[in-house]
Design an enzyme around this catalytic site. Structure first.
Site, PDB file in Angstrom:
ATOM      1  N   GLY A  12     -10.714  -6.411   2.595  1.00 55.39           N
ATOM      2  CA  GLY A  12      -9.435  -5.831   3.113  1.00 55.39           C
ATOM      3  C   GLY A  12      -9.648  -5.102   1.531  1.00 55.39           C
ATOM      4  O   GLY A  12     -10.619  -4.892   0.876  1.00 55.39           O
ATOM      5  N   ASN A  13      -8.844  -3.201   1.897  1.00 55.06           N
ATOM      6  CA  ASN A  13      -8.466  -2.822   1.161  1.00 55.06           C
ATOM      7  C   ASN A  13      -7.725  -3.042  -0.431  1.00 55.06           C
ATOM      8  O   ASN A  13      -7.559  -3.838  -1.187  1.00 55.06           O
ATOM      9  CB  ASN A  13      -7.516  -1.467   1.053  1.00 55.06           C
ATOM     10  CG  ASN A  13      -8.489  -0.723   2.639  1.00 55.06           C
ATOM     11  OD1 ASN A  13      -9.394  -0.502   2.565  1.00 55.06           O
ATOM     12  ND2 ASN A  13      -7.627  -0.488   3.226  1.00 55.06           N
ATOM     13  N   LYS A  39     -16.086 -13.150  11.073  1.00 55.29           N
ATOM     14  CA  LYS A  39     -16.813 -12.478  11.498  1.00 55.29           C
ATOM     15  C   LYS A  39     -17.603 -12.371  10.198  1.00 55.29           C
ATOM     16  O   LYS A  39     -18.718 -11.177   9.818  1.00 55.29           O
ATOM     17  CB  LYS A  39     -16.692 -11.076  12.285  1.00 55.29           C
ATOM     18  CG  LYS A  39     -15.495 -10.698  11.388  1.00 55.29           C
ATOM     19  CD  LYS A  39     -15.193  -8.853  12.355  1.00 55.29           C
ATOM     20  CE  LYS A  39     -14.249  -8.279  12.083  1.00 55.29           C
ATOM     21  NZ  LYS A  39     -14.040  -8.344  10.494  1.00 55.29           N
ATOM     22  N   SER A  40     -17.006 -12.128   8.454  1.00 53.81           N
ATOM     23  CA  SER A  40     -17.051 -11.587   8.000  1.00 53.81           C
ATOM     24  C   SER A  40     -18.583 -12.839   6.596  1.00 53.81           C
ATOM     25  O   SER A  40     -18.641 -12.238   5.335  1.00 53.81           O
ATOM     26  CB  SER A  40     -16.426 -11.380   6.472  1.00 53.81           C
ATOM     27  OG  SER A  40     -15.647  -9.709   7.358  1.00 53.81           O
ATOM     28  N   ARG A  99       8.848 -12.433   2.915  1.00 54.88           N
ATOM     29  CA  ARG A  99       9.686 -11.263   2.111  1.00 54.88           C
ATOM     30  C   ARG A  99      11.373 -11.480   2.195  1.00 54.88           C
ATOM     31  O   ARG A  99      11.826 -11.336   1.478  1.00 54.88           O
ATOM     32  CB  ARG A  99       9.371  -9.616   2.317  1.00 54.88           C
ATOM     33  CG  ARG A  99       8.231  -9.461   1.693  1.00 54.88           C
ATOM     34  CD  ARG A  99       7.639  -7.941   1.785  1.00 54.88           C
ATOM     35  NE  ARG A  99       6.407  -7.878   1.572  1.00 54.88           N
ATOM     36  CZ  ARG A  99       5.939  -6.791   2.142  1.00 54.88           C
ATOM     37  NH1 ARG A  99       6.639  -5.654   2.837  1.00 54.88           N
ATOM     38  NH2 ARG A  99       4.492  -5.801   2.064  1.00 54.88           N
ATOM     39  N   CYS A 130       4.250  -1.466  -0.600  1.00 55.63           N
ATOM     40  CA  CYS A 130       3.755  -0.890  -1.428  1.00 55.63           C
ATOM     41  C   CYS A 130       4.875   0.012  -2.031  1.00 55.63           C
ATOM     42  O   CYS A 130       5.283   0.437  -2.837  1.00 55.63           O
ATOM     43  CB  CYS A 130       2.586  -0.098  -0.901  1.00 55.63           C
ATOM     44  SG  CYS A 130       2.890   0.125   0.977  1.00 55.63           S
ATOM     45  N   GLN A 157       3.453   8.308   2.275  1.00 61.37           N
ATOM     46  CA  GLN A 157       2.550   7.829   2.823  1.00 61.37           C
ATOM     47  C   GLN A 157       1.174   7.458   2.935  1.00 61.37           C
ATOM     48  O   GLN A 157       0.754   8.160   3.839  1.00 61.37           O
ATOM     49  CB  GLN A 157       2.909   6.701   3.306  1.00 61.37           C
ATOM     50  CG  GLN A 157       4.150   5.915   2.764  1.00 61.37           C
ATOM     51  CD  GLN A 157       5.286   4.893   3.397  1.00 61.37           C
ATOM     52  OE1 GLN A 157       6.947   5.010   3.746  1.00 61.37           O
ATOM     53  NE2 GLN A 157       4.833   3.689   3.356  1.00 61.37           N
ATOM     54  N   GLY A 161      -2.609   2.714   3.633  1.00 61.01           N
ATOM     55  CA  GLY A 161      -1.222   1.655   3.873  1.00 61.01           C
ATOM     56  C   GLY A 161      -1.290   1.161   4.847  1.00 61.01           C
ATOM     57  O   GLY A 161      -0.805  -0.115   5.122  1.00 61.01           O
ATOM     58  N   LYS A 215      12.619  -2.510   5.747  1.00 60.63           N
ATOM     59  CA  LYS A 215      12.056  -2.884   4.841  1.00 60.63           C
ATOM     60  C   LYS A 215      12.584  -2.099   3.456  1.00 60.63           C
ATOM     61  O   LYS A 215      12.497  -2.701   2.240  1.00 60.63           O
ATOM     62  CB  LYS A 215      10.837  -3.219   4.522  1.00 60.63           C
ATOM     63  CG  LYS A 215       9.838  -4.280   5.722  1.00 60.63           C
ATOM     64  CD  LYS A 215       8.431  -3.733   5.995  1.00 60.63           C
ATOM     65  CE  LYS A 215       7.712  -4.168   6.861  1.00 60.63           C
ATOM     66  NZ  LYS A 215       6.208  -3.519   6.937  1.00 60.63           N
ATOM     67  N   HIS A 243       0.592   6.247  -2.104  1.00 60.32           N
ATOM     68  CA  HIS A 243       2.260   6.953  -2.052  1.00 60.32           C
ATOM     69  C   HIS A 243       2.969   7.893  -3.182  1.00 60.32           C
ATOM     70  O   HIS A 243       3.357   7.879  -4.053  1.00 60.32           O
ATOM     71  CB  HIS A 243       3.050   5.515  -1.580  1.00 60.32           C
ATOM     72  CG  HIS A 243       2.385   4.393  -0.889  1.00 60.32           C
ATOM     73  ND1 HIS A 243       0.842   4.998   0.149  1.00 60.32           N
ATOM     74  CD2 HIS A 243       3.272   3.626   0.058  1.00 60.32           C
ATOM     75  CE1 HIS A 243       0.882   4.016   1.022  1.00 60.32           C
ATOM     76  NE2 HIS A 243       1.666   3.293   1.018  1.00 60.32           N
TER      77      HIS A 243
END
Ligand SMILES: NC(=O)c1ccc[n+]([C@@H]2O[C@H](COP(=O)([O-])OP(=O)(O)OC[C@H]3O[C@@H](n4cnc5c(N)ncnc54)[C@H](OP(=O)(O)O)[C@@H]3O)[C@@H](O)[C@H]2O)c1
Length: 340
Positions: A12-13, A39-40, A99, A130, A157, A161, A215, A243
């Site tokens: 992922g990113n 799958k990866s 969190r 973020c 943003q 994200g 958040k 961002h």
């Protein structure tokens, strides 16, 4: 001797950035493994000048691993974080799942590094949202000097994200607008994101705010100070990475704009770029791939007694996620685990 480190969500990113940053900062690693979904399996990801083949998180045994950096979303985290923690591996999690758990520390190392020591409660440390991470880096040194009463923040943003799917949607939709018959309907976002802005991130709450806005409020209180009041408007903009935030701060004591600028110049994690001329400020594209939280446009708010306005920009995949996670691992290493 170094650490045995797991990166979950390595395709992922955020996961890819975590691998880059661990290598860039020469985190003391004896062994590293990259995990993703089945799958990866076998997908190649870079770690410095090495290539790792991703393994299946579902069948991975965390026994004997020291630290696991997770960037796999809340649903998968709910299954795998307890598994890692039970095996004695400390999880540093990018999802929002833990969190707000009072037993789980939520850490931005420039602000509350001492909180990592509470990892012992559940063997889990949470990484903030973020938008919150970059904002609290900017607020902390000003709060220490003049005590913040209230913050009004509007965010701009980027689509990264929202994960890989967010990046793809902006790219495909933008291209599709130029090719008749290849228009791309909104799917990850609620409305067209190409050449548009959307004042809605995450789900709506009962009081009309969005979860992303909630958040920012809850996380700022947990990381910085429960007494600070925050009101936020979070907006998705057609930017790939980075961002931006317009932040209005009301203090208990008067703080002059020049002193605020000097304080921010000295503060950890911050670079001030604030020339009052065309181009004398930072835009999101300039923050990409960088570690810093950039502060520009620092100025007095003359509509209130003790007010400052500023513009805050950072790479959301770095300080907003991967960099902060690696900094937490470094803090944990230096303060507690002490290997390497
Ligand atoms: N992007 C940001 O700015 C940002 C900031 C702060 C926090 N976060 C949080 O970080 C997390 C990851 O975000 P991202 O932007 O990197 O998302 P992403 O680009 O969509 O990548 C998601 C990663 O999670 C893996 N994954 C998902 N479900 C899985 C499962 N059931 N089992 C194993 N692996 C699974 C995916 O593997 P496959 O490729 O195999 O599907 C992929 O590696 C999210 O919780 C997000 O909220 C993101």
């Amino acid at each position: 001797m170094g650490y045995r480190v797991v990166v979950a969500g390595a395709t992922g990113n955020v996961g890819r950035e975590m691998l880059n940053i661990l290598a860039e900062r020469e985190f003391p690693i004896d062994e590293i493994t990259a995990l993703a979904s089945r799958k990866s399996l076998g997908t190649e990801v870079s770690f410095g000048d090495k290539t790792l083949k991703t393994k299946d998180l579902d069948t991975f045994d965390f026994e004997g691993w020291d630290i696991a950096l997770f960037a796999i979303g809340s649903d998968a985290t709910k299954i795998y974080a307890p598994r890692a923690a039970a095996a004695g591996c400390v999880v540093i999690d990018n999802s929002s799942l833990y969190r707000y758990d009072p037993e789980v520390p939520l850490v931005v190392p420039e602000v509350n590094p001492e909180a990592v020591e509470d990892y012992r409660n559940k063997m889990i440390i949470a990484n903030p949202n973020c938008s919150t991470a970059q904002m609290v880096v900017a607020l902390k040194p000003l709060h220490d000097r003049a005590r913040i009463k209230r913050v009004v923040v509007s965010t701009y943003q980027s689509v990264s994200g929202a994960g890989k799917a967010g990046i793809d949607e902006l790219w495909d939709q933008t291209k599709g607008l130029y090719v008749p018959g290849q228009e791309v309907a909104p799917s990850k976002f609620t409305k067209q994101i190409a050449f548009n802005v959307i004042p809605h991130i995450d789900v709506f709450m009962e009081d009309g705010t969005t979860k992303e806005e909630w958040k920012m409020v809850a996380e700022t209180k947990k990381i910085l100070d429960p007494k600070v009041r925050v009101t936020a408007t979070c907006v998705r903009v057609p930017v790939f990475v980075g961002h931006s935030e317009s932040i209005n701060i009301e203090f208990e004591e008067f703080l002059d704009e020049d002193e605020a600028r000097d304080i921010l110049r000295e503060a950890p994690g911050i670079l001030v770029v604030d020339k009052r001329e065309p181009g004398g400020y930072i835009t999101p594209i300039e923050s990409v791939g960088e570690y810093a939280t950039y502060i520009s446009r620092i100025r007095q708010d003359s509509t209130i007694e003790n007010g400052i306005n500023l513009w805050c920009v950072s790479d959301n995949l770095r300080k907003g996620a991967a960099l902060n996670a690696v900094q937490i691992a470094e803090t944990l290493g230096n303060r507690v685990l002490k290997k390497g």
